[in-house]
Design a protein around this motif. Structure first.
Motif, PDB file in Angstrom:
ATOM      1  N   TYR A 104      19.274  21.648 -13.043  1.00 48.40           N
ATOM      2  CA  TYR A 104      19.687  20.316 -12.580  1.00 48.40           C
ATOM      3  C   TYR A 104      19.622  19.313 -13.732  1.00 48.40           C
ATOM      4  O   TYR A 104      20.519  18.477 -13.902  1.00 48.40           O
ATOM      5  CB  TYR A 104      18.801  19.858 -11.417  1.00 48.40           C
ATOM      6  CG  TYR A 104      19.311  20.294 -10.072  1.00 48.40           C
ATOM      7  CD1 TYR A 104      20.126  19.460  -9.307  1.00 48.40           C
ATOM      8  CD2 TYR A 104      18.995  21.547  -9.561  1.00 48.40           C
ATOM      9  CE1 TYR A 104      20.610  19.859  -8.077  1.00 48.40           C
ATOM     10  CE2 TYR A 104      19.475  21.962  -8.335  1.00 48.40           C
ATOM     11  CZ  TYR A 104      20.291  21.119  -7.593  1.00 48.40           C
ATOM     12  OH  TYR A 104      20.777  21.525  -6.379  1.00 48.40           O
ATOM     13  N   LEU A 111      16.900  14.958  -8.878  1.00 48.48           N
ATOM     14  CA  LEU A 111      16.500  15.479  -7.562  1.00 48.48           C
ATOM     15  C   LEU A 111      15.927  14.318  -6.751  1.00 48.48           C
ATOM     16  O   LEU A 111      14.741  14.259  -6.441  1.00 48.48           O
ATOM     17  CB  LEU A 111      15.468  16.597  -7.733  1.00 48.48           C
ATOM     18  CG  LEU A 111      15.999  17.882  -8.357  1.00 48.48           C
ATOM     19  CD1 LEU A 111      14.856  18.800  -8.767  1.00 48.48           C
ATOM     20  CD2 LEU A 111      16.930  18.612  -7.378  1.00 48.48           C
ATOM     21  N   ALA A 181      14.155  22.142  -6.008  1.00 47.95           N
ATOM     22  CA  ALA A 181      15.424  22.360  -6.717  1.00 47.95           C
ATOM     23  C   ALA A 181      16.179  23.539  -6.124  1.00 47.95           C
ATOM     24  O   ALA A 181      17.412  23.504  -5.998  1.00 47.95           O
ATOM     25  CB  ALA A 181      15.157  22.588  -8.207  1.00 47.95           C
TER      26      ALA A 181
END
Length: 224
Positions: A104, A111, A181
């Motif tokens: 990510y 997040l 995640a």
């Protein structure tokens, strides 16, 4: 009150857990603890965190100057010191490269969506810091605006840093980031994200404040 020997054993233990749980690879990552005298006990550079012994650790002062230890200080100690300066409630810092969360970070995606009640309670959200070269003062400064309000931060194209009132909490925050995640990735693959309402998030934030205060008090009692 824990002894320096106990803190050394803790760092070795959680370093092995980071490696065993594939949150780091090779010589990645670093861990540190603030000792009762204000000095910082930290992992050395260029060494697998799964293969350390207590004697491999290094002690530095609050400016990063090595006070003791046979090995060299981690090149990313400035990041740890920044967090300790900005967060008097923090006594431990963990930096790792958990694969999904780092994915990510490499994609430039924070997040920070309220997808799970647990993440709101434990971490609130996990923002994304701008990329800077690892081991430089610029990396620490990129974290500066986010450190005060967050216990976990993604570092663009790099990894994740977490902190807590003790090493156990800092480590668990790292596990939580990677777990979240993976959940977020599944929602992307499914093509839909159903976020919590603002009303529900507000209630969860109230719970988070109680959770945070409980952990902080427990850690202070443990140090005293």
């Amino acid at each position: 009150m824990k002894t320096e020997h106990q803190y050394r054993d803790e760092i070795v233990h959680f370093g092995k857990l980071l490696h065993q749980n594939r949150l780091i690879a090779a010589t990645d990552g670093n861990l540190s603890v603030k000792l009762d005298n204000g000095h910082i006990l930290c992992t050395p550079t260029l060494m697998s965190k799964g293969l350390m012994t207590p004697d491999d650790l290094v002690i530095v002062d609050q400016h990063g100057k090595k006070l003791s230890g046979l090995r060299e200080v981690s090149s990313e100690i400035a990041m740890h010191l920044l967090i300790y300066r900005r967060r008097p409630d923090v006594n431990a810092v963990v930096h790792a490269h958990p694969p999904t969360a780092t994915g990510y970070a490499a994609a430039g995606i924070a997040l920070d969506r309220a997808l799970c009640s647990e993440i709101v309670v434990t971490l609130g959200s996990v923002p994304l810091a701008n990329y800077e070269t690892p081991g430089t003062p610029e990396l620490a400064e990129a974290l500066a605006p986010l450190v005060v309000d967050h216990d976990a931060i993604l570092m663009a194209n790099h990894g994740v840093v977490t902190c807590g009132p003790d090493l156990l909490n800092a480590y668990m925050n790292m596990e939580t980031v990677e777990h979240f995640a993976k959940i977020a990735l599944v929602t992307h693959l499914l093509g839909k994200q159903q976020t919590l309402s603002d009303q529900h998030v507000d209630k969860l934030r109230e719970i988070r404040m109680k959770y945070h205060n409980h952990n902080h008090v427990g850690a202070v009692q443990g140090k005293g």
